[in-house]
Scaffold this active site. Structure first.
Site, PDB file in Angstrom:
ATOM      1  N   THR A  66     105.175 151.611  97.225  1.00 37.15           N
ATOM      2  CA  THR A  66     105.725 152.764  96.510  1.00 37.15           C
ATOM      3  C   THR A  66     106.515 153.701  97.417  1.00 37.15           C
ATOM      4  O   THR A  66     107.676 154.035  97.153  1.00 37.15           O
ATOM      5  CB  THR A  66     104.598 153.541  95.811  1.00 37.15           C
ATOM      6  N   ASP A 130     107.226 156.812  88.853  1.00 42.00           N
ATOM      7  CA  ASP A 130     107.090 157.428  90.182  1.00 42.00           C
ATOM      8  C   ASP A 130     108.423 157.973  90.698  1.00 42.00           C
ATOM      9  O   ASP A 130     108.804 157.751  91.845  1.00 42.00           O
ATOM     10  CB  ASP A 130     106.505 156.429  91.189  1.00 42.00           C
ATOM     11  N   ASP A 150     103.853 158.675  85.458  1.00 43.85           N
ATOM     12  CA  ASP A 150     103.432 159.425  86.656  1.00 43.85           C
ATOM     13  C   ASP A 150     104.652 159.888  87.450  1.00 43.85           C
ATOM     14  O   ASP A 150     104.694 159.782  88.679  1.00 43.85           O
ATOM     15  CB  ASP A 150     102.531 158.554  87.545  1.00 43.85           C
ATOM     16  N   ARG A 214      97.722 163.051  84.463  1.00 40.43           N
ATOM     17  CA  ARG A 214      96.382 162.539  84.734  1.00 40.43           C
ATOM     18  C   ARG A 214      96.098 162.722  86.226  1.00 40.43           C
ATOM     19  O   ARG A 214      97.022 162.716  87.050  1.00 40.43           O
ATOM     20  CB  ARG A 214      96.274 161.075  84.325  1.00 40.43           C
ATOM     21  N   TRP A 216      95.185 161.772  89.885  1.00 41.41           N
ATOM     22  CA  TRP A 216      95.284 160.567  90.713  1.00 41.41           C
ATOM     23  C   TRP A 216      94.388 160.725  91.942  1.00 41.41           C
ATOM     24  O   TRP A 216      94.647 161.553  92.805  1.00 41.41           O
ATOM     25  CB  TRP A 216      96.728 160.351  91.135  1.00 41.41           C
TER      26      TRP A 216
END
Length: 305
Positions: A66, A130, A150, A214, A216
């Protein structure tokens, strides 16, 4: 001249350095390591774009992962971006069908832990999953941040003011994703703070399809207890009534668990618009006294951008 070449020249000069970027599409993968540098568009139309995704192979033969996918990585303090569009154009929609990438995370802008006091003004930051990874103190003003899953995440104290936070349309998706995924340490009071933002959507995104976010727990680190807050924001009708949802992690013993909104620190205050909702077990509202503590000085720990 490429932007990368200009950054190499800037590294030879005393700070601060301003790089004025002419309009155009710059297909580059940039790593800013020059403290005190400013990248500013001379006029609208500067687009910096790359298409790396987490499962793709990098030149060293390893998957990007990522963090390394970012079109633009800031790895130095006191960097400013103005008037740019920063885009990761990995074809997420095609990949939802083919699953060919092996990992669809594709970062547009990453602010690394070694950065600090990063100011981003009047910029577009675009991706799907992301989009924006924030791991150091940062301020965003009048930006347009676009994504789906996200798409604003990380462990930093970051203040977003007067920004458009845009959820993307994905054909045939029942749920349209999650906005914030904070991974703040439990010892840090502030994480991702959205103040006077417009939380909106692309055409086609259904009503009631998108979570505010949410928590993480990155790497199963039990010292992480993410925090995010939406203050005085207009929330369009795509936001789910429950607001926040849980996120899975593997704890140090190897057990798969869920971190719930009730355990994490996820808040609102002064929400308006069709996506606003009354307090619920998963949708906690700050009191007026608590909200008064969310000042720029407190969030940014004395830094005045």
């Amino acid at each position: 001249m490429t932007i990368d070449a200009a950054l190499r020249q800037a590294s030879l000069l005393p700070a601060p350095v301003v790089i004025a970027v002419e309009p155009g599409i710059y297909r580059e993968k940039l790593h800013v390591t020059v403290p005190g540098v400013t990248l500013v568009a001379t006029r609208p139309g500067v687009v910096i774009v790359n298409g790396a995704a987490a499962g793709h192979r990098s030149p060293d033969g390893r998957p990007w992962g990522t963090g390394r996918t970012a079109t633009l990585t800031i790895d130095a303090p006191d960097v400013t971006l103005r008037g740019l569009t920063i885009r990761n154009d990995f074809d997420y929609i095609a990949d939802t069908v083919s699953q060919a990438s092996g990992g669809a995370q594709a970062v547009a802008l990453m602010i690394a832990r070694t950065a600090d006091r990063v100011l981003v003004e009047n910029c577009g930051i675009e991706g799907y999953q992301d989009t924006l990874y924030v791991n150091a103190r940062a301020a965003f003003r009048r930006c347009r941040i676009v994504g789906g899953v996200d798409f604003i995440f990380g462990n930093a104290a970051a203040l977003f003011r007067h920004c458009d936070i845009v959820t993307r349309y994905v054909p045939n998706a029942i749920d349209s994703g999650f906005i914030a995924a904070p991974s703040t340490l439990a010892t840090d009071r502030f994480g991702l703070v959205f103040d006077r933002c417009h939380v909106t959507r692309e055409a086609g995104v259904p009503d009631g399809s998108t979570w505010l976010g949410r928590p993480w727990r990155a790497g199963g680190n039990m010292a992480i207890l993410g925090t995010a807050a939406f203050l005085r924001c207009r929330l369009d009708g795509h936001i789910k009534a429950a607001g926040w949802t849980e996120m899975g992690f593997t704890d140090p013993a190897g057990v798969r668990r869920m971190l719930t909104p009730q355990e994490a620190r996820l808040f609102e205050w002064g929400s308006r618009g069709p996506g606003a909702a009354p307090a619920a077990p998963t949708r906690r509202m700050l009191s007026d006294a608590e909200a008064a503590g969310y000042t720029p000085d407190a969030i940014l720990q004395g830094w005045v951008p």
